[in-house]
Design a protein around this motif. Structure first.
Motif, PDB file in Angstrom:
ATOM      1  N   ASN A  83       0.831  -1.200   0.000  1.00  0.00           N
ATOM      2  CA  ASN A  83       0.000   0.000   0.000  1.00  0.00           C
ATOM      3  C   ASN A  83       0.869   1.255   0.000  1.00  0.00           C
ATOM      4  OD1 ASN A  83      -2.289  -1.683   0.236  1.00  0.00           O
ATOM      5  ND2 ASN A  83      -2.198  -1.623   2.471  1.00  0.00           N
ATOM      6  N   SER A  84       0.256   2.356  -0.333  1.00  0.00           N
ATOM      7  CA  SER A  84       0.950   3.651  -0.339  1.00  0.00           C
ATOM      8  C   SER A  84       2.268   3.577  -1.105  1.00  0.00           C
ATOM      9  CB  SER A  84       1.196   4.128   1.105  1.00  0.00           C
ATOM     10  OG  SER A  84      -0.022   4.250   1.799  1.00  0.00           O
ATOM     11  N   LEU A  85       2.205   3.004  -2.274  1.00  0.00           N
ATOM     12  CA  LEU A  85       3.415   2.819  -3.072  1.00  0.00           C
ATOM     13  C   LEU A  85       3.972   4.149  -3.524  1.00  0.00           C
ATOM     14  CD1 LEU A  85       2.180  -0.266  -5.067  1.00  0.00           C
ATOM     15  CD2 LEU A  85       4.244  -0.216  -3.655  1.00  0.00           C
ATOM     16  N   ASN A  86       5.283   4.204  -3.597  1.00  0.00           N
ATOM     17  CA  ASN A  86       5.949   5.401  -4.086  1.00  0.00           C
ATOM     18  C   ASN A  86       7.042   4.999  -5.073  1.00  0.00           C
ATOM     19  OD1 ASN A  86       8.595   5.129  -2.606  1.00  0.00           O
ATOM     20  ND2 ASN A  86       7.184   5.166  -0.845  1.00  0.00           N
ATOM     21  N   PRO A  87       7.558   5.962  -5.825  1.00  0.00           N
ATOM     22  CA  PRO A  87       8.541   5.614  -6.870  1.00  0.00           C
ATOM     23  C   PRO A  87       9.752   4.846  -6.356  1.00  0.00           C
ATOM     24  CG  PRO A  87       7.700   7.808  -7.260  1.00  0.00           C
ATOM     25  CD  PRO A  87       7.134   7.377  -5.936  1.00  0.00           C
ATOM     26  N   ALA A  88      10.113   5.041  -5.092  1.00  0.00           N
ATOM     27  CA  ALA A  88      11.259   4.307  -4.524  1.00  0.00           C
ATOM     28  C   ALA A  88      10.988   2.818  -4.409  1.00  0.00           C
ATOM     29  CB  ALA A  88      11.613   4.878  -3.155  1.00  0.00           C
ATOM     30  N   ASP A  89       9.737   2.409  -4.527  1.00  0.00           N
ATOM     31  CA  ASP A  89       9.387   0.995  -4.470  1.00  0.00           C
ATOM     32  C   ASP A  89       9.523   0.321  -5.834  1.00  0.00           C
ATOM     33  OD1 ASP A  89       6.748   2.009  -2.307  1.00  0.00           O
ATOM     34  OD2 ASP A  89       8.594   0.984  -1.707  1.00  0.00           O
ATOM     35  N   THR A  90       9.830   1.090  -6.851  1.00  0.00           N
ATOM     36  CA  THR A  90       9.993   0.521  -8.191  1.00  0.00           C
ATOM     37  C   THR A  90      11.171  -0.446  -8.203  1.00  0.00           C
ATOM     38  OG1 THR A  90       9.024   2.436  -9.301  1.00  0.00           O
ATOM     39  CG2 THR A  90      10.530   1.051 -10.585  1.00  0.00           C
ATOM     40  N   ALA A  91      10.900  -1.660  -8.611  1.00  0.00           N
ATOM     41  CA  ALA A  91      11.936  -2.699  -8.618  1.00  0.00           C
ATOM     42  C   ALA A  91      11.352  -3.977  -9.209  1.00  0.00           C
ATOM     43  CB  ALA A  91      12.453  -2.964  -7.208  1.00  0.00           C
TER      44      ALA A  91
END
Length: 121
Positions: A83-91
């Protein structure tokens, strides 16, 4: 042989959610721990979350309070609710399981091929 197959990745906007699934199949006597790792371009693979057979969970500091790992032992499946995904979670997100293939073998690690998660507006 043991196979892990991940699903549920995709492209979402910041603040949105995704749920990843990983199913283990093949020669499985028992599984003790299952977990999720991720690797962003140019970075090392890092642990995101893991759960033991007894249900003990642990998380990377960066995802605590946002991600939840759960497991269905009967289905040999592990989930990652993000939840509350942000660009830093891109992987690229990978599933790992410690599997015992038979009563005469000991646990060894197996990895899936992963699923891509991209957070972008």
């Amino acid at each position: 042989q043991v196979r892990l197959v991940e699903s549920g990745g995709g492209l979402v906007q910041p603040g949105e959610s995704l749920r990843l699934s990983c199913v283990a199949s093949g020669s499985i006597f028992s599984i003790n721990s299952m977990g999720w790792y991720r690797q962003a371009p140019g970075k090392q693979r890092e642990l995101v979350a893991q759960t033991t057979y007894g249900g003990v969970t642990s998380y990377a500091e960066s995802v605590k309070g946002r991600f939840t790992i759960s497991r269905d032992t009967a289905l040999n499946t592990v989930y990652l609710q993000m939840n509350s995904l942000n660009p830093a979670d891109t992987a690229h997100y990978f599933c790992k399981a410690n599997v015992r293939a038979s009563a005469s073998t000991w646990y060894r690690e197996y990895w899936g091929l992963g699923t891509q998660v991209t957070i972008s507006s």
